[in-house]
Scaffold this active site. Sequence first.
Site, PDB file in Angstrom:
ATOM      1  N   ASP A  79      42.648 -30.653  78.213  1.00 36.05           N
ATOM      2  CA  ASP A  79      42.248 -32.024  77.895  1.00 36.05           C
ATOM      3  C   ASP A  79      42.335 -32.943  79.117  1.00 36.05           C
ATOM      4  OD1 ASP A  79      41.578 -34.254  76.466  1.00 36.05           O
ATOM      5  OD2 ASP A  79      43.524 -34.486  75.493  1.00 36.05           O
ATOM      6  N   HIS A  80      41.224 -33.609  79.407  1.00 35.28           N
ATOM      7  CA  HIS A  80      41.150 -34.581  80.506  1.00 35.28           C
ATOM      8  C   HIS A  80      41.608 -33.985  81.841  1.00 35.28           C
ATOM      9  CE1 HIS A  80      39.834 -38.121  78.326  1.00 35.28           C
ATOM     10  NE2 HIS A  80      40.632 -37.756  77.346  1.00 35.28           N
ATOM     11  N   GLU A 176      32.975 -30.069  78.136  1.00 35.98           N
ATOM     12  CA  GLU A 176      32.793 -31.433  77.648  1.00 35.98           C
ATOM     13  C   GLU A 176      32.901 -32.377  78.840  1.00 35.98           C
ATOM     14  OE1 GLU A 176      34.457 -32.977  74.010  1.00 35.98           O
ATOM     15  OE2 GLU A 176      35.582 -34.483  75.125  1.00 35.98           O
ATOM     16  N   LYS A 218      45.231 -45.982  69.792  1.00 30.11           N
ATOM     17  CA  LYS A 218      45.859 -44.740  69.355  1.00 30.11           C
ATOM     18  C   LYS A 218      46.592 -44.918  68.022  1.00 30.11           C
ATOM     19  CE  LYS A 218      46.249 -42.281  73.713  1.00 30.11           C
ATOM     20  NZ  LYS A 218      45.341 -41.220  73.264  1.00 30.11           N
TER      21      LYS A 218
END
Length: 416
Positions: A79-80, A176, A218
């Site tokens: 992720d990221h 992605e 969030k």
Amino acid sequence: MLTIEKYSFGVGDRFAHQAAAQLRAFQKLAADGVDVTPVWNKSNREHTFVGSEPQSVYDAAKVAVDKLGWDKPWHVDADHIQLATVEPFLPCSDFFTIDVADSIGKAASDSEVEGFVDRHGELIGTLELPGLSSPLNVTKDDVRRVAKQYLLAVKEASEIYKHLESAKGKDGVIAEVSMDETDSPQTPPELLIILAALADENVPVQTIAPKFTGRFNKGVDYVGDLPQFEREFNDDLAVIDHAVKAYGLPEVLKLSVHSGSDKFSLYPIIRESLKRTGAGVHLKTAGTTWLEELIGLAEAGGDGLELAKEIYVYALQHVEELSAPYASVIDVDPKALPDEATVKAYSGTEFASAIRHVQSNPMFNPSMRQLLHVSFKVAAKAGTRYTDMLKANEDIVGKQVTENIYDRHLLPLFVG
């Protein structure tokens, strides 16, 4: 090429104890006749805060898959990631969220910009695409402006993808591209220009995460104009469909909604759009599972409730420190946070009600929920005391995790 399934759904598991509970939610949905692929995700920042390694995400997921006999696809998301952080993720991930936010807005050279404009005359003019709310009117200056803002980011995405492909091969990478962590939303014409640039760089992007209008804080619901989001989402779907045909991008290309979790008011919009168009979607839920652990410990009472209260009290005393890394994606009102004495007097049900995301409950406190959402490293500091408590209360904690994902997310998003 390894390809992503039509519907995929990201699940975070900060402490690698809830993979089986998470997977049970997907099993329940499959029993309802809807297949959604779980994608376990954890960023380098989260690993750093918790003191874990990327391999732990794969290991926990694999144990759950084997234990529950899950015979459908599943993935692990790096992720990221950026070039500086990707290496530990290579052996254990097959989904890579390429984060190029730092390069957005850094101007590409005039020659690169003009070269892009010259190659893409088809972008200029009035574009009437099926499914658009209104035609896209794009001038040469628009193309030039967007290219100047995003070409360097696209080139960075290309560099990262080439590194991934060289390490794992095309059959080991779902790519992605994340462009959501920036100040300004991308409009549908901007998304089309970005996709054209990604095609130029031979990046076989399968999901793309634009920034939408509104607040995606969030752990709490969307704050913004719902009709505007609906127009943007549907227009982006139309742009993606066109870009796949026009530029030879992967047919599975779909939108990724980096939701910050719990964007309940958006789910009906997304569900109806998918039903109408037949499009797929990836939803990245972020870390709600960690909050469900706290809720479960609170409901368990005794030492579990005491630890949940201690974590909150510490967080209350360090609001600025804990909030700083997430300042752009939380809105904590210090005046709305209950004080130490109030929380220490809470019953387990009251503590759980304050942070369980049920907006109709008068006890629900979105500021308390957001603060605890970003306070998982407080639990990490507790070390085995916290994880032993999770093991001791596995059933009640796991029940919260499964019900949260199934009842509040998967059902409203994919069934209605």
